[in-house]
Design an enzyme around this catalytic site. Structure first.
Site, PDB file in Angstrom:
ATOM      1  N   LYS A  79      62.035  34.763  21.190  1.00 13.63           N
ATOM      2  CA  LYS A  79      60.685  35.109  21.664  1.00 13.63           C
ATOM      3  C   LYS A  79      59.655  35.211  20.531  1.00 13.63           C
ATOM      4  O   LYS A  79      58.510  34.813  20.704  1.00 13.63           O
ATOM      5  CB  LYS A  79      60.718  36.410  22.465  1.00 13.63           C
ATOM      6  CG  LYS A  79      61.466  36.255  23.782  1.00 13.63           C
ATOM      7  CD  LYS A  79      61.463  37.542  24.574  1.00 13.63           C
ATOM      8  CE  LYS A  79      62.394  37.423  25.762  1.00 13.63           C
ATOM      9  NZ  LYS A  79      62.426  38.638  26.576  1.00 13.63           N
ATOM     10  N   ASP A 116      56.990  39.546  30.367  1.00 14.84           N
ATOM     11  CA  ASP A 116      58.025  40.578  30.517  1.00 14.84           C
ATOM     12  C   ASP A 116      57.468  41.925  30.993  1.00 14.84           C
ATOM     13  O   ASP A 116      57.996  42.539  31.921  1.00 14.84           O
ATOM     14  CB  ASP A 116      58.762  40.807  29.186  1.00 14.84           C
ATOM     15  CG  ASP A 116      59.762  39.700  28.894  1.00 14.84           C
ATOM     16  OD1 ASP A 116      60.237  39.068  29.853  1.00 14.84           O
ATOM     17  OD2 ASP A 116      60.066  39.481  27.709  1.00 14.84           O
TER      18      ASP A 116
END
Ligand code: ATR
Length: 291
Positions: A79, A116
């Protein structure tokens, strides 16, 4: 026959291509989730999972996009690399310094986003009917997963957020970065005695190795909720800790997984899929596997 096969392969090639990169990736539920979303919304697309180690991420992403790929999801451990790879970042990706969703823009540049935190908040508020406004929240861990959820949680106006971490200075410096956006402090696990929280979120990577951060009994307020950002085929140690400590609900991150995927799907396709049937289906499959 040959003509038909040719037409079929042309149609296949016209499908927009998406993928999730990560390592390990074999057990990723993202391809199934996106295929269900596509069916549900009548979208024609292909979504695959690709095992990509960190050192090959940039090359693999360049190849994917140069071959016409439209969007990528990136998971552990990619990420931060995905964030650095993106030409531009959304505000929420900028704050989290991590990107789980990359999209090609009209001019060919790559936009990095992070869905997220939004996925977690949607799962808590919409699916689990949890109120965040005015609550005392404890976040365990001060790594990338914690950073990604802080801004969306603070937007919900909790009374306070405490970040507790094994390496104390990381919790303090992460809290410092978000000062001014709400009441937020960082500390070590030992500093938590005599405190009580309405919601405890496990954002450590301890669950991945079947471990639990050191937590004293009594941390959870009456009717408090436990939520593990990780998920597994069996209850995580933190979900079990929640049950043992009489949590009103003790949840894992399956709902968050589906919600962050839905937000990525929305970014890419402009339609918001229904998440509830997908969460129910995955939960049902999990229960079947446990029997
Ligand atoms: P991620 O991107 O998943 O957040 P990370 O950035 O490596 O991964 O962060 C992992 C987090 O889990 C850290 O907060 C780490 O604590 P340290 O900063 O002290 O390393 C925490 N963590 C991992 N294993 C743990 C364990 N067994 N007990 C407590 N905390 C743990």
């Amino acid at each position: 026959m040959g003509d038909l096969a040719g037409k079929k392969s042309l149609i296949m090639n016209l499908k927009d291509r998406y993928a999730v990169f990560g390592q390990p990736i074999a057990h990723s539920k993202s391809p199934v989730i996106h295929q269900i979303f596509a069916r549900q919304t009548g979208q024609s697309l292909e979504y695959t999972a690709q095992e990509v180690p960190a050192e090959l991420f940039s090359t693999a992403a360049k190849i994917f996009f140069s071959q016409g790929g439209k969007g990528l999801n990136c998971t552990v451990p990619l990420k931060e690399l995905a964030w650095a790879f993106a030409d531009h970042k959304t505000g929420r990706a900028q704050l989290s310094k991590a990107a789980n969703t990359l999209s090609v823009q009209a001019d060919g540049s790559i936009l990095g986003d992070n869905t997220d935190g939004c996925g977690l908040v949607r799962d808590l508020i919409i699916n689990q009917a949890v109120t965040l406004k005015g609550t005392r929240i404890l976040i365990l861990g001060a790594g990338g997963a914690s950073r990604g959820i802080l801004a969306p949680l603070l937007e919900q106006s909790p009374q306070s957020i405490v970040i507790a971490n094994r390496t104390v200075y990381k919790a303090i410096s992460l809290a410092d970065e978000f000062q001014g956006k709400g009441s937020i402090t960082g500390c070590g696990f030992n500093d938590l005695s005599h405190s009580q929280f309405d919601l405890i979120l496990n954002a450590t990577s301890a669950s991945l190795s079947d471990r639990l951060p050191p937590l004293e009994a009594g941390l959870l307020a009456e009717n408090g909720i436990c939520y593990d950002l990780a998920y597994g085929d069996t209850p995580t140690p933190f979900v079990r800790w929640g049950w043992e400590n009489h949590a009103f609900k003790s949840l894992d991150g399956l709902g968050m997984l589906v919600e962050q995927a839905a937000e990525a799907f929305f970014i890419w396709r402009g339609v918001r899929p229904e998440t509830r049937p997908v969460i129910e289906l995955l939960n049902l499959e999990r229960r079947k596997n446990q029997d």
